[in-house]
Design a protein around this motif. Structure first.
Motif, short mmCIF file in Angstrom:
data_model
loop_
_atom_site.label_atom_id
_atom_site.label_comp_id
_atom_site.label_asym_id
_atom_site.label_seq_id
_atom_site.Cartn_x
_atom_site.Cartn_y
_atom_site.Cartn_z
N MET A 21 0.80 -1.22 0.00
CA MET A 21 0.00 0.00 0.00
C MET A 21 0.83 1.28 0.00
SD MET A 21 -2.75 -1.51 -0.20
CE MET A 21 -4.19 -0.55 0.11
N THR A 22 2.10 1.19 0.44
CA THR A 22 2.87 2.42 0.63
C THR A 22 4.18 2.51 -0.14
OG1 THR A 22 4.00 1.56 2.60
CG2 THR A 22 1.91 2.73 2.96
N ASP A 23 4.61 1.45 -0.80
CA ASP A 23 5.85 1.51 -1.56
C ASP A 23 5.55 2.17 -2.91
OD1 ASP A 23 7.95 0.92 -3.42
OD2 ASP A 23 8.58 -0.75 -2.15
N ILE A 27 2.69 0.87 -5.69
CA ILE A 27 1.37 1.53 -5.73
C ILE A 27 0.71 1.45 -7.11
CG2 ILE A 27 0.21 3.77 -5.53
CD1 ILE A 27 2.08 4.30 -3.08
N PRO A 28 1.42 1.70 -8.22
CA PRO A 28 0.73 1.64 -9.52
C PRO A 28 0.16 0.27 -9.87
CG PRO A 28 2.82 2.80 -9.73
CD PRO A 28 2.79 2.18 -8.35
N TYR A 29 0.66 -0.80 -9.23
CA TYR A 29 0.16 -2.14 -9.52
C TYR A 29 -1.25 -2.38 -9.00
CZ TYR A 29 4.84 -3.47 -11.03
OH TYR A 29 6.03 -3.55 -11.68
N ALA A 39 2.93 7.42 -7.55
CA ALA A 39 3.06 8.34 -6.41
C ALA A 39 4.40 9.06 -6.55
CB ALA A 39 2.99 7.56 -5.11
N GLU A 40 4.35 10.29 -7.01
CA GLU A 40 5.58 11.07 -7.22
C GLU A 40 5.90 11.89 -5.98
OE1 GLU A 40 5.09 13.41 -10.77
OE2 GLU A 40 5.31 11.65 -12.05
N GLY A 41 7.11 11.70 -5.47
CA GLY A 41 7.55 12.45 -4.29
C GLY A 41 7.05 11.88 -2.98
N PHE A 42 6.43 10.71 -3.01
CA PHE A 42 5.85 10.13 -1.80
C PHE A 42 6.92 9.59 -0.87
CE2 PHE A 42 4.14 6.40 0.47
CZ PHE A 42 3.16 7.04 1.21
N GLU A 43 6.82 9.95 0.39
CA GLU A 43 7.62 9.40 1.47
C GLU A 43 6.75 9.27 2.70
OE1 GLU A 43 11.46 11.16 2.30
OE2 GLU A 43 11.46 12.08 0.32
N LEU A 44 7.05 8.29 3.52
CA LEU A 44 6.28 8.06 4.74
C LEU A 44 6.77 8.98 5.86
CD1 LEU A 44 6.03 4.18 4.57
CD2 LEU A 44 4.15 5.82 4.38
N VAL A 45 6.66 10.28 5.60
CA VAL A 45 7.11 11.29 6.54
C VAL A 45 6.05 12.39 6.58
CG1 VAL A 45 8.90 13.01 7.05
CG2 VAL A 45 9.54 10.81 6.03
N ALA A 46 5.53 12.70 7.77
CA ALA A 46 4.55 13.78 7.91
C ALA A 46 5.12 15.06 7.32
CB ALA A 46 4.17 13.96 9.36
N GLY A 147 7.44 -8.18 1.28
CA GLY A 147 6.81 -7.24 0.37
C GLY A 147 7.57 -7.00 -0.92
N ALA A 148 8.57 -7.83 -1.23
CA ALA A 148 9.30 -7.71 -2.49
C ALA A 148 8.64 -8.59 -3.54
CB ALA A 148 10.76 -8.14 -2.29
N LEU A 149 8.69 -8.14 -4.80
CA LEU A 149 8.14 -8.96 -5.87
C LEU A 149 8.90 -10.28 -5.95
CD1 LEU A 149 7.58 -6.36 -8.71
CD2 LEU A 149 5.82 -7.71 -7.59
N LEU A 150 8.17 -11.37 -6.07
CA LEU A 150 8.77 -12.70 -6.19
C LEU A 150 9.50 -12.82 -7.53
CD1 LEU A 150 5.72 -14.73 -4.86
CD2 LEU A 150 7.92 -14.45 -3.69
N PRO A 151 10.61 -13.57 -7.57
CA PRO A 151 11.29 -13.80 -8.85
C PRO A 151 10.33 -14.45 -9.84
CG PRO A 151 12.62 -14.58 -7.02
CD PRO A 151 11.26 -14.23 -6.45
N GLY A 152 10.30 -13.94 -11.04
CA GLY A 152 9.43 -14.51 -12.06
C GLY A 152 7.96 -14.13 -11.95
#
Length: 161
Positions: A21-23, A27-29, A39-46, A147-152
């Protein structure tokens, strides 16, 4: 005032759901079920100002301006949402709760006003429901527990083209 409130249970850990939900790379997936906004410029920082950028369509410039207001890692993301220039910000909250089966994810978008806001909440609500019911589960199925894409994974293959 209109709002969107959607709750979905996913049979995946909060770590995995949070990452999906936050990477910004993931997000585009799931937004617009795989054809969605970057999400351009998105960071998990208030205080971080960012934009969701998608394909423009009649009546919409394809950009949503946002600002992160609050972050509690793997628990809460709260940001503003401005879909049209001059619009009063509405508020989006993602809440994650661990369950015995995985994670309960709550999407809550508030602040829609007037008849235009009612119509927008209806439109966005149906789009968000589809994203959270179709797009997110498809992405989660292709991620490892960190949360990393699986190989293949088909998403990895589609992305490398």
């Amino acid at each position: 005032m209109s709002e969107i409130h959607i709750v979905r249970d996913y049979p995946h850990s909060p770590v995995k759901v949070w990452r999906a939900m936050t990477d910004p790379e993931l997000i585009p997936y799931w937004t617009s079920t795989g054809k969605g906004a970057r999400a351009e410029g998105f960071e998990l920082v208030a205080g971080t100002r960012f934009r969701f950028v998608a394909k423009p369509m009649p009546g919409w410039r394809g950009i949503v301006d946002c600002e992160v207001l609050e972050v509690r890692e793997r628990e809460l993301l709260h940001y503003t949402w401005i879909g049209a220039e001059g619009e009063t910000p509405s508020h989006v909250r993602y809440r994650l709760e661990p369950t015995a089966e995985g994670t309960r994810f709550t999407y809550h978008h508030t602040g829609f006003t007037g008849i235009g806001g009612f119509a927008m909440a209806k439109l966005l609500g149906s789009v968000r429901a589809r994203m959270l019911t179709v797009g997110v589960p498809a992405l989660l199925a292709e991620l490892d527990e960190a949360g990393a894409l699986l190989p293949g994974a088909p998403l990895r293959l589609a992305r490398s083209r």
